[in-house]
Write a protein that holds these residues in place. Structure first.
Motif, short mmCIF file in Angstrom:
data_model
loop_
_atom_site.label_atom_id
_atom_site.label_comp_id
_atom_site.label_asym_id
_atom_site.label_seq_id
_atom_site.Cartn_x
_atom_site.Cartn_y
_atom_site.Cartn_z
N LEU A 71 1.28 -1.49 0.18
CA LEU A 71 -0.24 0.14 0.28
C LEU A 71 0.76 1.78 -0.03
N ASP A 72 0.39 2.13 -1.03
CA ASP A 72 1.44 3.67 -1.33
C ASP A 72 0.37 4.65 -0.31
N THR A 73 0.84 4.79 0.99
CA THR A 73 -0.43 5.60 2.06
C THR A 73 0.29 7.81 0.82
N GLY A 74 0.88 7.27 0.31
CA GLY A 74 0.52 8.82 -0.45
C GLY A 74 0.06 8.89 -1.03
N ASP A 75 -0.95 8.31 -1.61
CA ASP A 75 -1.85 8.20 -2.49
C ASP A 75 -2.80 7.44 -2.58
N ASP A 76 -3.99 9.25 -1.81
CA ASP A 76 -5.26 9.10 -0.80
C ASP A 76 -6.31 7.94 -2.03
N ALA A 77 -6.09 8.33 -3.66
CA ALA A 77 -7.01 7.51 -4.38
C ALA A 77 -6.70 5.90 -3.51
N THR A 78 -5.25 5.51 -4.03
CA THR A 78 -5.53 4.24 -3.63
C THR A 78 -5.72 4.01 -2.09
N VAL A 79 -5.34 4.86 -1.18
CA VAL A 79 -5.64 4.27 0.59
C VAL A 79 -7.34 4.04 0.31
N LEU A 80 -8.27 5.14 -0.31
CA LEU A 80 -9.80 4.84 -0.39
C LEU A 80 -9.69 3.88 -0.77
N ASP A 81 -9.16 3.21 -2.17
CA ASP A 81 -9.91 1.71 -3.20
C ASP A 81 -8.75 0.68 -1.82
N ALA A 82 -8.26 0.46 -0.81
CA ALA A 82 -7.75 0.00 -0.07
C ALA A 82 -8.63 -0.20 0.99
N MET A 83 -9.01 0.64 1.44
CA MET A 83 -10.26 1.18 2.57
C MET A 83 -10.83 0.13 2.32
N ALA A 84 -11.83 0.52 0.95
CA ALA A 84 -12.73 0.01 0.84
C ALA A 84 -12.96 -1.53 0.35
N GLN A 85 -12.02 -2.09 0.02
CA GLN A 85 -11.28 -3.56 -0.43
C GLN A 85 -10.77 -4.39 0.59
N HIS A 86 -10.47 -3.52 2.17
CA HIS A 86 -9.85 -4.30 2.94
C HIS A 86 -9.85 -3.18 4.03
N PRO A 87 -11.85 -3.24 4.81
CA PRO A 87 -12.19 -2.71 5.88
C PRO A 87 -11.39 -2.59 6.53
N ILE A 88 -10.50 -3.71 7.11
CA ILE A 88 -9.50 -3.89 7.67
C ILE A 88 -8.52 -3.00 8.15
N LEU A 89 -8.14 -2.20 7.20
CA LEU A 89 -7.34 -1.00 6.86
C LEU A 89 -7.88 0.49 7.75
N ILE A 90 -8.99 0.82 7.17
CA ILE A 90 -9.87 1.73 8.39
C ILE A 90 -9.51 1.34 9.71
N GLU A 91 -8.45 2.77 10.24
CA GLU A 91 -8.80 3.44 11.09
C GLU A 91 -9.81 3.39 12.16
N ARG A 92 -10.41 2.90 13.81
CA ARG A 92 -11.26 2.70 14.24
C ARG A 92 -11.36 3.07 16.30
N PRO A 93 -12.13 3.26 16.56
CA PRO A 93 -13.48 3.60 15.80
C PRO A 93 -13.35 4.94 15.30
N VAL A 94 -14.46 5.02 14.43
CA VAL A 94 -15.29 6.50 14.08
C VAL A 94 -16.23 6.75 14.46
N VAL A 95 -16.32 7.87 14.89
CA VAL A 95 -18.47 8.15 15.32
C VAL A 95 -18.46 9.23 14.41
N ILE A 96 -19.89 9.08 14.30
CA ILE A 96 -20.40 10.14 12.94
C ILE A 96 -21.43 10.48 14.28
N THR A 97 -21.92 12.35 14.07
CA THR A 97 -23.27 12.56 14.41
C THR A 97 -23.57 13.73 13.56
N ASP A 98 -24.53 14.76 13.84
CA ASP A 98 -25.05 15.24 13.26
C ASP A 98 -23.95 16.31 12.86
#
Length: 114
Positions: A71-98
């Protein structure tokens, strides 16, 4: 108030953030176990934009899959693709509110959105 957490029950930080949400009066919590029900690339991008974080700031670089795929972490598009394909790569936890979104590391960061 409604809050959503992208949660991994095996992660202590994720469990701590969930406890903060559940202990806060008036907060209705939706738990998304993102490894079982992964967000789409577009959802990841939108939430990171809400959090003011670049994909390279929200990727788990130490995961074995990051090394396996080179994984080339310098390329945001590549990182997004990798996160979508391998969700374990998403830093956790993510909290979302209004009020926005936050990568709750440390878990106390979740309080800023409550």
């Amino acid at each position: 108030m409604k809050a959503t957490i992208w949660h991994n029950p095996r992660c202590s930080k994720s469990r701590q953030a969930l406890a903060i949400l559940e202990e806060t009066p008036g907060v209705a919590v939706t738990v998304l176990e993102y490894l079982k029900t992964p967000p789409t690339r577009a959802e990841i991008a939108a939430v990171l934009a809400q959090a003011g974080a670049r994909p390279s700031q929200a990727v788990r670089k130490g995961e074995a899959v990051a090394r396996e795929i080179g994984l080339d972490t310098g390329d945001d598009a590549t990182v997004l693709d990798a996160m979508a394909q391998h969700p374990i790569l998403i830093e956790r936890p993510v909290v979302i509110t209004d009020k926005g979104a936050v990568i709750a590391r440390p878990p106390e960061k979740a309080r800023a959105l409550l």
